[in-house]
Design an enzyme around this catalytic site. Structure first.
Site, PDB file in Angstrom:
ATOM      1  N   TYR A 113       0.838  -1.208   0.000  1.00  0.00           N
ATOM      2  CA  TYR A 113       0.000   0.000   0.000  1.00  0.00           C
ATOM      3  C   TYR A 113       0.868   1.251   0.000  1.00  0.00           C
ATOM      4  O   TYR A 113       1.888   1.290   0.684  1.00  0.00           O
ATOM      5  CB  TYR A 113      -0.867   0.012   1.256  1.00  0.00           C
ATOM      6  CG  TYR A 113      -1.791   1.209   1.320  1.00  0.00           C
ATOM      7  CD1 TYR A 113      -3.053   1.145   0.759  1.00  0.00           C
ATOM      8  CD2 TYR A 113      -1.384   2.401   1.912  1.00  0.00           C
ATOM      9  CE1 TYR A 113      -3.898   2.232   0.801  1.00  0.00           C
ATOM     10  CE2 TYR A 113      -2.227   3.501   1.955  1.00  0.00           C
ATOM     11  CZ  TYR A 113      -3.482   3.417   1.394  1.00  0.00           C
ATOM     12  OH  TYR A 113      -4.314   4.494   1.435  1.00  0.00           O
ATOM     13  N   TRP A 115       1.147   5.727  -1.436  1.00  0.00           N
ATOM     14  CA  TRP A 115       0.892   6.769  -2.421  1.00  0.00           C
ATOM     15  C   TRP A 115       1.982   6.872  -3.477  1.00  0.00           C
ATOM     16  O   TRP A 115       1.781   7.506  -4.507  1.00  0.00           O
ATOM     17  CB  TRP A 115       0.720   8.116  -1.710  1.00  0.00           C
ATOM     18  CG  TRP A 115      -0.720   8.412  -1.430  1.00  0.00           C
ATOM     19  CD1 TRP A 115      -1.590   7.621  -0.736  1.00  0.00           C
ATOM     20  CD2 TRP A 115      -1.463   9.566  -1.846  1.00  0.00           C
ATOM     21  NE1 TRP A 115      -2.823   8.226  -0.688  1.00  0.00           N
ATOM     22  CE2 TRP A 115      -2.771   9.419  -1.358  1.00  0.00           C
ATOM     23  CE3 TRP A 115      -1.144  10.711  -2.567  1.00  0.00           C
ATOM     24  CZ2 TRP A 115      -3.765  10.374  -1.580  1.00  0.00           C
ATOM     25  CZ3 TRP A 115      -2.130  11.661  -2.776  1.00  0.00           C
ATOM     26  CH2 TRP A 115      -3.429  11.478  -2.289  1.00  0.00           C
TER      27      TRP A 115
HETATM   28  N1  LIG Z   1      -1.218  18.489   2.585  1.00  0.00           N
HETATM   29  C1  LIG Z   1      -1.713  17.224   2.550  1.00  0.00           C
HETATM   30  N2  LIG Z   1      -2.938  16.995   2.035  1.00  0.00           N
HETATM   31  C2  LIG Z   1      -3.436  15.735   2.022  1.00  0.00           C
HETATM   32  C3  LIG Z   1      -2.688  14.636   2.505  1.00  0.00           C
HETATM   33  C4  LIG Z   1      -1.402  14.911   3.055  1.00  0.00           C
HETATM   34  O1  LIG Z   1      -0.701  14.007   3.521  1.00  0.00           O
HETATM   35  N3  LIG Z   1      -0.952  16.210   3.049  1.00  0.00           N
HETATM   36  N4  LIG Z   1      -3.204  13.368   2.436  1.00  0.00           N
HETATM   37  C5  LIG Z   1      -4.316  13.106   1.515  1.00  0.00           C
HETATM   38  C6  LIG Z   1      -5.000  11.873   1.886  1.00  0.00           C
HETATM   39  S1  LIG Z   1      -4.214  10.408   1.573  1.00  0.00           S
HETATM   40  C7  LIG Z   1      -6.243  11.832   2.406  1.00  0.00           C
HETATM   41  S2  LIG Z   1      -6.988  10.326   2.718  1.00  0.00           S
HETATM   42  C8  LIG Z   1      -6.990  13.047   2.715  1.00  0.00           C
HETATM   43  C9  LIG Z   1      -7.641  12.917   4.095  1.00  0.00           C
HETATM   44  O2  LIG Z   1      -8.616  13.854   4.318  1.00  0.00           O
HETATM   45  P1  LIG Z   1      -9.251  13.920   5.787  1.00  0.00           P
HETATM   46  O3  LIG Z   1      -9.398  12.566   6.323  1.00  0.00           O
HETATM   47  O4  LIG Z   1     -10.452  14.756   5.741  1.00  0.00           O
HETATM   48  O5  LIG Z   1      -8.098  14.739   6.517  1.00  0.00           O
HETATM   49  P2  LIG Z   1      -7.524  14.857   7.980  1.00  0.00           P
HETATM   50  O6  LIG Z   1      -6.560  15.985   7.919  1.00  0.00           O
HETATM   51  O7  LIG Z   1      -7.046  13.557   8.470  1.00  0.00           O
HETATM   52  O8  LIG Z   1      -8.774  15.257   8.859  1.00  0.00           O
HETATM   53  C10 LIG Z   1      -9.469  16.466   8.681  1.00  0.00           C
HETATM   54  C11 LIG Z   1      -9.976  16.970  10.002  1.00  0.00           C
HETATM   55  O9  LIG Z   1     -10.963  16.102  10.530  1.00  0.00           O
HETATM   56  C12 LIG Z   1     -11.107  16.438  11.899  1.00  0.00           C
HETATM   57  N5  LIG Z   1     -11.564  15.265  12.648  1.00  0.00           N
HETATM   58  C13 LIG Z   1     -10.831  14.195  13.026  1.00  0.00           C
HETATM   59  N6  LIG Z   1     -11.597  13.327  13.719  1.00  0.00           N
HETATM   60  C14 LIG Z   1     -12.835  13.863  13.774  1.00  0.00           C
HETATM   61  C15 LIG Z   1     -14.087  13.439  14.333  1.00  0.00           C
HETATM   62  O10 LIG Z   1     -14.213  12.383  14.947  1.00  0.00           O
HETATM   63  N7  LIG Z   1     -15.158  14.274  14.167  1.00  0.00           N
HETATM   64  C16 LIG Z   1     -15.080  15.445  13.490  1.00  0.00           C
HETATM   65  N8  LIG Z   1     -16.193  16.169  13.342  1.00  0.00           N
HETATM   66  N9  LIG Z   1     -13.915  15.867  12.958  1.00  0.00           N
HETATM   67  C17 LIG Z   1     -12.816  15.084  13.087  1.00  0.00           C
HETATM   68  C18 LIG Z   1      -9.740  16.883  12.381  1.00  0.00           C
HETATM   69  O11 LIG Z   1      -9.877  18.113  13.084  1.00  0.00           O
HETATM   70  C19 LIG Z   1      -8.938  17.007  11.105  1.00  0.00           C
HETATM   71  O12 LIG Z   1      -8.191  18.209  11.056  1.00  0.00           O
HETATM   72  O13 LIG Z   1      -6.119  14.170   2.700  1.00  0.00           O
HETATM   73  C20 LIG Z   1      -5.327  14.242   1.507  1.00  0.00           C
HETATM   74  N10 LIG Z   1      -4.674  15.546   1.493  1.00  0.00           N
HETATM   75  N1  LIG Z   2      -2.266   8.106  12.523  1.00  0.00           N
HETATM   76  C1  LIG Z   2      -2.685   8.157  11.255  1.00  0.00           C
HETATM   77  N2  LIG Z   2      -2.146   7.332  10.356  1.00  0.00           N
HETATM   78  C2  LIG Z   2      -2.550   7.367   9.068  1.00  0.00           C
HETATM   79  C3  LIG Z   2      -3.540   8.280   8.662  1.00  0.00           C
HETATM   80  C4  LIG Z   2      -4.121   9.148   9.638  1.00  0.00           C
HETATM   81  O1  LIG Z   2      -5.040   9.954   9.343  1.00  0.00           O
HETATM   82  N3  LIG Z   2      -3.652   9.055  10.922  1.00  0.00           N
HETATM   83  N4  LIG Z   2      -3.922   8.331   7.337  1.00  0.00           N
HETATM   84  C5  LIG Z   2      -3.769   7.141   6.552  1.00  0.00           C
HETATM   85  C6  LIG Z   2      -3.928   7.453   5.126  1.00  0.00           C
HETATM   86  S1  LIG Z   2      -5.412   8.202   4.685  1.00  0.00           S
HETATM   87  C7  LIG Z   2      -3.012   7.141   4.189  1.00  0.00           C
HETATM   88  S2  LIG Z   2      -3.400   7.383   2.536  1.00  0.00           S
HETATM   89  C8  LIG Z   2      -1.734   6.508   4.543  1.00  0.00           C
HETATM   90  C9  LIG Z   2      -0.555   7.003   3.691  1.00  0.00           C
HETATM   91  O2  LIG Z   2       0.530   6.165   3.849  1.00  0.00           O
HETATM   92  P1  LIG Z   2       1.615   5.944   2.670  1.00  0.00           P
HETATM   93  O3  LIG Z   2       0.982   6.113   1.343  1.00  0.00           O
HETATM   94  O4  LIG Z   2       2.313   4.669   2.918  1.00  0.00           O
HETATM   95  O5  LIG Z   2       2.590   7.175   2.962  1.00  0.00           O
HETATM   96  P2  LIG Z   2       3.676   7.896   2.064  1.00  0.00           P
HETATM   97  O6  LIG Z   2       4.516   8.670   3.014  1.00  0.00           O
HETATM   98  O7  LIG Z   2       3.015   8.659   0.974  1.00  0.00           O
HETATM   99  O8  LIG Z   2       4.530   6.694   1.486  1.00  0.00           O
HETATM  100  C10 LIG Z   2       5.006   6.650   0.188  1.00  0.00           C
HETATM  101  C11 LIG Z   2       6.416   6.068   0.182  1.00  0.00           C
HETATM  102  O9  LIG Z   2       6.777   5.814  -1.168  1.00  0.00           O
HETATM  103  C12 LIG Z   2       8.107   6.302  -1.419  1.00  0.00           C
HETATM  104  N5  LIG Z   2       8.188   6.604  -2.862  1.00  0.00           N
HETATM  105  C13 LIG Z   2       7.769   7.721  -3.498  1.00  0.00           C
HETATM  106  N6  LIG Z   2       7.983   7.607  -4.822  1.00  0.00           N
HETATM  107  C14 LIG Z   2       8.530   6.402  -5.030  1.00  0.00           C
HETATM  108  C15 LIG Z   2       8.972   5.697  -6.202  1.00  0.00           C
HETATM  109  O10 LIG Z   2       8.863   6.157  -7.325  1.00  0.00           O
HETATM  110  N7  LIG Z   2       9.476   4.443  -6.020  1.00  0.00           N
HETATM  111  C16 LIG Z   2       9.584   3.874  -4.792  1.00  0.00           C
HETATM  112  N8  LIG Z   2      10.086   2.642  -4.721  1.00  0.00           N
HETATM  113  N9  LIG Z   2       9.199   4.516  -3.683  1.00  0.00           N
HETATM  114  C17 LIG Z   2       8.665   5.753  -3.799  1.00  0.00           C
HETATM  115  C18 LIG Z   2       8.236   7.493  -0.495  1.00  0.00           C
HETATM  116  O11 LIG Z   2       9.605   7.777  -0.253  1.00  0.00           O
HETATM  117  C19 LIG Z   2       7.462   7.013   0.745  1.00  0.00           C
HETATM  118  O12 LIG Z   2       8.298   6.324   1.635  1.00  0.00           O
HETATM  119  O13 LIG Z   2      -1.445   6.750   5.922  1.00  0.00           O
HETATM  120  C20 LIG Z   2      -2.481   6.348   6.806  1.00  0.00           C
HETATM  121  N10 LIG Z   2      -1.991   6.515   8.162  1.00  0.00           N
HETATM  122 MO   LIG Z   3      -5.332   8.639   2.376  1.00  0.00          MO
END
Ligand SMILES: Nc1nc2c(c(=O)[nH]1)N[C@H]1C(S)=C(S)[C@@H](COP(=O)(O)OP(=O)(O)OC[C@H]3O[C@@H](n4cnc5c(=O)[nH]c(N)nc54)[C@H](O)[C@@H]3O)O[C@H]1N2
Ligand SMILES: Nc1nc2c(c(=O)[nH]1)N[C@H]1C(S)=C(S)[C@@H](COP(=O)(O)OP(=O)(O)OC[C@H]3O[C@@H](n4cnc5c(=O)[nH]c(N)nc54)[C@H](O)[C@@H]3O)O[C@H]1N2
Ligand SMILES: [Mo]
Length: 776
Positions: A113, A115
Site C-alpha cells: 500500500y 501513495w
Molecule cells: N497536505 C496534505 N494533504 C493531504 C494529505 C497529506 O498528507 N498532506 N493526504 C491526503 C490523503 S491520503 C487523504 S486520505 C486526505 C484525508 O482527508 P481527511 O481525512 O479529511 O483529513 P484529515 O486531515 O485527516 O482530517 C481532517 C480533520 O478532521 C477532523 N476530525 C478528526 N476526527 C474527527 C471526528 O471524529 N469528528 C469530526 N467532526 N472531525 C474530526 C480533524 O480536526 C482534522 O483536522 O487528505 C489528503 N490531502
Molecule cells: N495516525 C494516522 N495514520 C494514518 C492516517 C491518519 O489519518 N492518521 N492516514 C492514513 C492514510 S489516509 C493514508 S493514505 C496513509 C498514507 O501512507 P503511505 O501512502 O504509505 O505514505 P507515504 O509517506 O506517501 O509513502 C510513500 C512512500 O513511497 C516512497 N516513494 C515515493 N515515490 C517512489 C517511487 O517512485 N518508487 C519507490 N520505490 N518509492 C517511492 C516514499 O519515499 C514514501 O516512503 O497513511 C495512513 N496513516
Molecule cells: Mo489517504
C-alpha cells in the site's frame, strides 16, 4: 551567470518546472503557469532529490547475508552491507524461488500500500504487481486507509463504492446552497494534494467566490482551522468520534417537529420506519433527541435544535470528511450522513444533499468532463485470490492460518513468508507500530525499493535505490483532474538509483518472463503505447487530444467540458425508476437486509450510535483523558518529504509539533516549546508542544508523517523520539463489515519529558563497508 533551462515535472502536489544549469545543478523551482494557486510544497522534492539521505546503491542487511531469514528478529536493528546490483538481484531471485518453491505464491505479500509518486507508468505498486502477477501471483490488499469504512458501507446504502465522486462541487454550492454543514470541515491544507497528481489548484478561488456570495458554513469539528478562515464558518467544537450522535440529534429534532421530508423518504428510500423507531427510542426507551445528543457530543441542545431548524429552512449541503470514518464504527457517520440528508429531502438538488470527503483532495470539489480515459499500465492477472483488508496486515503477518470476519464472509490467512514493498511507508500507514514491528519481523524476507533512507528502507533485508519523478519521464493523468501533463526527466538518476520498472524488468528477465513483462517496450515506448490507448478511447467519446508527439512537445493538454456533468444523485432524483440505484431495493437503503443477515453488532442494519472503545465519554478517559487526532500534514504528503525544507522548517526542536489547548497544557504544567511524551498502554512518542486556541477541550492534535524513530530499535516497545502518532494508535478494524483502519480512535495522556534523547530519524543507518567475512 551560467545558462539554465526549466524542465517541467509533476507530483501529487502539483505541476512545476525545475530550473537547472548545464551541469545539472538545481537552481530554482517555478510554478505551472496555468495553476491559479500553486502550493509551496513544490520546493520540497528539489530540495531532497540530492540529499545525503538518498540511497546510493543496493544494500543488504548483514544478518540476512549471513543467516537469511533466521536473523529476521534483527530487522530494523542491524547493520547494512553495500552490494552490487548483480548480487542484490541474485539474492532477490534466490529468495523468491526458494519461498515460492516451498510455500507457493500465497506466501508472498505484494499488497504494498502507498501513495508512491505521481505518473501513470512509474507507479511503483503497479509495476510491482505486474511483476508478481506474471510470477504466479501474490496476496493483495483490499480497500484503503483513506476511506475504507465509507467504501465498505456505501455499496449497501446507495450501491456505489466510488467515494471520490460522492461530492456536490463548489459551482453548485456557490450557485444554490444557503448553508453548508461540514462534519470534520474541509481543511484547505488537504486541497494541495491529488492522488496521481494535482494539475490546477482551484479551491482557493472557489472559496473566495463562496465567501463573496455569502454562503453560510458551519464547521462541526474538534478543530476550528478545519474550514478556511475566509468562509467565516461558525465553529461547533465536537467531541471526536461522536458525529453519529450529533446527526441523530439533528434528525430527531426534524421528526419531533414533523419537518422530515416524508415524500422523499417514501419515494427514494427503503427502511425508514425501522430507523425511526430507533431514533424515537420506541424499543430502547432512549429517544435520540437533542438533549441526548448534547450529553455525548459536547454541543448544547439549543444549538442542535437551532441548526436542525436552519437546515430545513434553506438549501443545505451536509459534508462529512473522510477523517470521521477513520474511526471505530466509521461506517455509521457515513451512513447517517446519507440518512440525515434524505430526511431533509434535498438529495440530488443543486447545492443540497450530501458530500463525502468534500475537499479532502484537490480535485473532487470541481466539476470536470466525465469519463476521461487515462493512459494505463496493465497490471495483468493475479492468479492468487487470497487478500487482506489493508488495515489488517499485521494480523495477517502475525497469525498465519488465522481467520477474519469481513463483509459478510470469512478470510483465511495464508502463511506469509515474504514481503515485497514499494511506494509506501508501512511505518506511516499502519497503526500500533510496536505491534506492527513484530509483525514485520515474522516473514523470512523483506525487500523494499526506496529513494531515501527512511523507515521502510531501514527495516528491509534488501533495499534497492529507486529514482524519483525528477529522474524519469512519465505522464500525469489523475482521475479527478482534467489535464494530461508531460512529466519530463529533469536530471539523471542520482547515485546508483534505478527506475522500479527497470528493476522488475531485469528480475523478470532472470526469472524467464522478461519479454512478457516489458512487451519489448522501454520507458518512452510505454508512454507512447499507454497514451495511444487512452487517445483512442478519448476520440470515441468525442474528445480530441493531440497525438503523443504533439502532447509531449506541448507539455500538457486540457480536456474540454463537452457536456455538463451530472450532479451527484440528480439522475436518481429525476427518475428513481429508470435510474434505480444498484441496491437491492433500487433506493437509498436506510435499513439494509443484507447487513442484517450478517448479524454484526459492530455494524447494525441501520445507522446507530455505538460507543467507541476509546473516547472522551468512555471509562478509559479516566486514565487517558485526552483524545489524540492525527490529521494529514500541511507541509508534506504523509511521510513524504519529512526531511525536506518545508517540513524541517515546521519542526520544533527537531521534532513534530503537537498541539494542545491552553487549559489542557496548564493543568499539566506544560509550556509552549516543552518536549512531551504522548502515551497510552500501547506506547509513547515524543513531540514538541505548541499551545493553541481553536481545539475542542480534551483534544490533542499532531500531524502524521514524522519518520518512525524508536529510541532502541532492538527493543519493543520502544519510545518513539520524533513524533510518529502511530505508536499509540489502535490496530483494530472499524467493524467486521469493513475491517478498515481507525487512526482517529485513541486516548492518550501527555506529560513533560525533560532531557529527551537525540532524534536520529534523519541519520543514515549503520553501514558496514568492510567485506563480509572479515574479522571484526
Ligand atoms: N497536505 C496534505 N494533504 C493531504 C494529505 C497529506 O498528507 N498532506 N493526504 C491526503 C490523503 S491520503 C487523504 S486520505 C486526505 C484525508 O482527508 P481527511 O481525512 O479529511 O483529513 P484529515 O486531515 O485527516 O482530517 C481532517 C480533520 O478532521 C477532523 N476530525 C478528526 N476526527 C474527527 C471526528 O471524529 N469528528 C469530526 N467532526 N472531525 C474530526 C480533524 O480536526 C482534522 O483536522 O487528505 C489528503 N490531502
Ligand atoms: N495516525 C494516522 N495514520 C494514518 C492516517 C491518519 O489519518 N492518521 N492516514 C492514513 C492514510 S489516509 C493514508 S493514505 C496513509 C498514507 O501512507 P503511505 O501512502 O504509505 O505514505 P507515504 O509517506 O506517501 O509513502 C510513500 C512512500 O513511497 C516512497 N516513494 C515515493 N515515490 C517512489 C517511487 O517512485 N518508487 C519507490 N520505490 N518509492 C517511492 C516514499 O519515499 C514514501 O516512503 O497513511 C495512513 N496513516
Ligand atoms: Mo489517504
Amino acid at each position: 551567470m551560467p545558462s539554465t533551462k526549466i524542465i517541467q515535472t509533476a507530483s501529487h502536489w502539483g505541476v512545476y518546472g525545475v530550473e537547472i544549469t548545464e551541469a545539472g545543478d538545481i537552481v530554482g523551482v517555478h510554478p505551472f503557469s496555468e495553476d491559479p494557486s500553486p502550493t509551496p510544497l513544490m520546493r520540497s522534492l528539489p530540495d531532497m532529490v540530492r540529499s545525503p539521505l538518498r540511497i546510493d546503491q543496493p544494500y543488504v542487511r548483514k544478518g540476512y547475508l549471513r543467516k537469511r531469514g533466521q536473523s529476521r528478529s534483527e530487522r530494523g536493528a542491524d547493520q547494512f552491507v553495500p552490494v552490487g546490483w548483480d548480487e542484490a538481484l541474485s539474492l532477490i531471485v534466490d529468495g523468491l524461488e526458494q519461498i515460492k518453491g516451498e510455500h507457493g505464491n500465497e506466501a508472498i505479500y505484494g499488497g504494498s500500500y502507498g501513495w508512491a509518486s505521481a505518473g501513470r507508468f512509474h507507479h511503483s505498486p503497479s509495476v510491482l504487481k505486474r511483476f508478481l502477477g506474471l510470477y504466479g501471483g501474490y496476496v493483495d490488499k483490499r480497500g484503503n486507509h483513506s476511506f475504507g469504512a465509507a467504501m465498505a458501507i456505501m455499496p449497501y446504502v446507495i450501491g456505489d463504492a466510488g467515494i471520490t465522486d460522492m461530492v456536490v462541487p463548489w459551482s453548485s454550492i456557490v450557485e444554490s446552497s444557503g448553508l453548508v454543514v461540514m462534519f470534520g470541515g474541509a481543511a484547505t491544507k488537504n486541497m494541495q494534494i491529488e492522488a496521481g497528481g494535482a494539475a490546477l489548484h482551484e479551491n482557493p478561488d472557489w472559496i473566495d467566490r463562496a465567501a463573496a456570495k455569502g454562503v453560510r458554513f458551519v464547521n462541526i469539528s474538534p478543530t476550528r482551522s478545519d474550514v478556511a478562515q475566509k468562509l467565516a464558518a461558525e465553529w461547533l467544537p465536537i467531541r471526536p468520534n461522536t458525529d453519529t450522535a450529533m446527526m441523530l440529534g439533528l434528525a430527531h429534532v426534524l421528526v419531533e417537529r414533523g419537518l422530515h421530508n416524508r415524500e422523499f423518504l417514501a419515494k427514494y428510500c427503503e427502511g425508514y420506519a425501522v430507523f425511526e423507531r430507533y431514533l424515537l427510542g420506541q424499543d430502547d426507551g432512549t429517544p435520540k433527541n437533542a438533549e441526548w445528543a448534547a450529553s455525548i457530543v459536547g454541543i448544547s441542545a439549543q444549538k442542535i435544535e437551532d441548526l436542525a431548524l436552519e437546515m430545513v429552512r434553506t438549501r443545505t449541503l451536509i459534508t462529512t470528511s473522510w477523517s470521521i470514518q477513520r474511526a471505530q464504527h466509521g461506517e455509521q457517520p457515513i451512513w447517517m450522513t446519507a440518512v440525515l440528508a434524505a430526511m431533509l429531502g434535498q438529495i440530488g438538488l443543486p447545492g443540497g444533499g450530501f458530500s463525502i470527503g468534500f475537499g479532502a483532495v484537490s480535485g473532487n470539489t470541481v466539476s470536470r468532463p466525465d469519463r476521461i480515459p487515462r493512459p494505463t499500465l496493465p497490471l495483468g492477472a493475479n492468479p492468487v485470490k487470497a487478500f487482506i483488508p489493508v488495515g489488517r496486515v499485521a494480523d495477517l503477518l502475525l497469525n498465519p492460518g488465522g481467520k477474519l470476519e469481513y463483509n459478510g464472509g470469512v478470510i483465511d490467512f495464508p502463511d506469509i513468508r515474504m514481503i515485497y514493498s514499494v511506494g509506501g511507508n508501512p511505518f506511516h500507514h499502519n497503526m500500533n507500530l510496536n505491534r506492527f514491528v513484530q509483525a514485520w519481523r515474522r516473514p523470512e524476507m523483506v525487500v523494499v525499493h526506496e529513494p531515501w533512507w527512511n523507515p521502510p528502507s531501514k527495516y528491509a533485508d534488501i533495499v534497492l535505490p529507486a529514482t524519483t519523478t525528477m529522474e524519469r519521464n512519465d505522464i500525469l493523468a489523475a482521475d479527478l483532474q482534467r489535464h494530461y501533463v508531460a512529466m519530463r526527466k529533469v536530471i539523471d538518476p542520482v547515485g546508483g538509483a534505478r527506475n522500479d520498472f527497470d528493476v522488475f524488468a531485469e528480475l523478470s528477465d532472470r526469472l524467464g518472463f522478461g519479454a512478457a513483462y516489458t512487451e519489448g517496450r522501454d520507458e518512452m515506448g510505454w508512454l507512447r503505447h499507454m497514451y495511444n490507448g487512452a487517445l483512442e478511447k478519448a476520440v470515441e467519446l468525442g474528445y480530441g487530444p493531440p497525438s503523443f508527439d504533439e502532447f509531449w512537445e506541448m507539455g500538457h493538454y486540457e480536456f474540454p467540458m463537452l457536456r455538463e456533468p451530472n450532479l451527484f444523485l440528480a439522475d436518481f432524483r429525476r427518475d428513481p425508476v429508470a435510474n434505480r440505484l444498484p441496491t437491492p431495493s433500487g433506493k437509498i437503503e436506510i435499513f439494509s437486509e443484507r447487513i442484517a443477515s450478517y448479524g454484526y453488532d459492530d455494524c447494525p442494519p441501520h445507522p446507530r450510535w455505538i460507543e467507541p472503545v476509546e473516547w472522551l465519554g468512555g471509562p478509559l478517559a479516566k486514565r487517558f483523558p485526552l483524545h489524540l487526532l492525527s490529521n494529514q500534514p500541511s507541509v508534506r504528503l504523509h511521510s513524504q518529504m519529512n526531511a525536506g525544507v518545508l517540513s524541517r522548517e515546521a519542526e520544533r526542536g527537531g521534532r513534530e509539533p503537537v498541539f494542545l489547548s491552553v487549559s489542557d497544557a496548564t493543568r499539566r504544567g506544560i509550556n509552549e516549546g516543552d518536549c512531551v511524551r504522548v502515551f497510552n498502554e500501547r506506547g509513547g512518542f515524543l513531540a514538541t508542544v505548541v499551545i493553541v486556541s481553536g481545539l475542542a477541550p480534551g483534544v490533542v492534535q499532531i500531524a502524521t508523517g514524522a519518520w518512525y524513530d524508536p529510541e532502541d530499535p532492538a527493543v519493543t516497545p520502544s519510545l518513539e523520539k520524533h513524533g510518529n502518532p502511530n505508536v499509540v494508535t489502535l490496530d483494530l478494524g472499524s467493524s467486521r463489515l469493513s475491517q478498515a483502519p481507525m487512526a482517529q480512535t485513541v486516548l492518550v495522556e501527555v506529560e513533560r519529558y525533560d532531557r529527551p534523547p537525540q532524534v536520529s530519524a534523519f541519520n543514515l543507518p549503520d553501514i558496514d563497508r568492510r567485506p563480509v567475512g572479515s574479522t571484526h
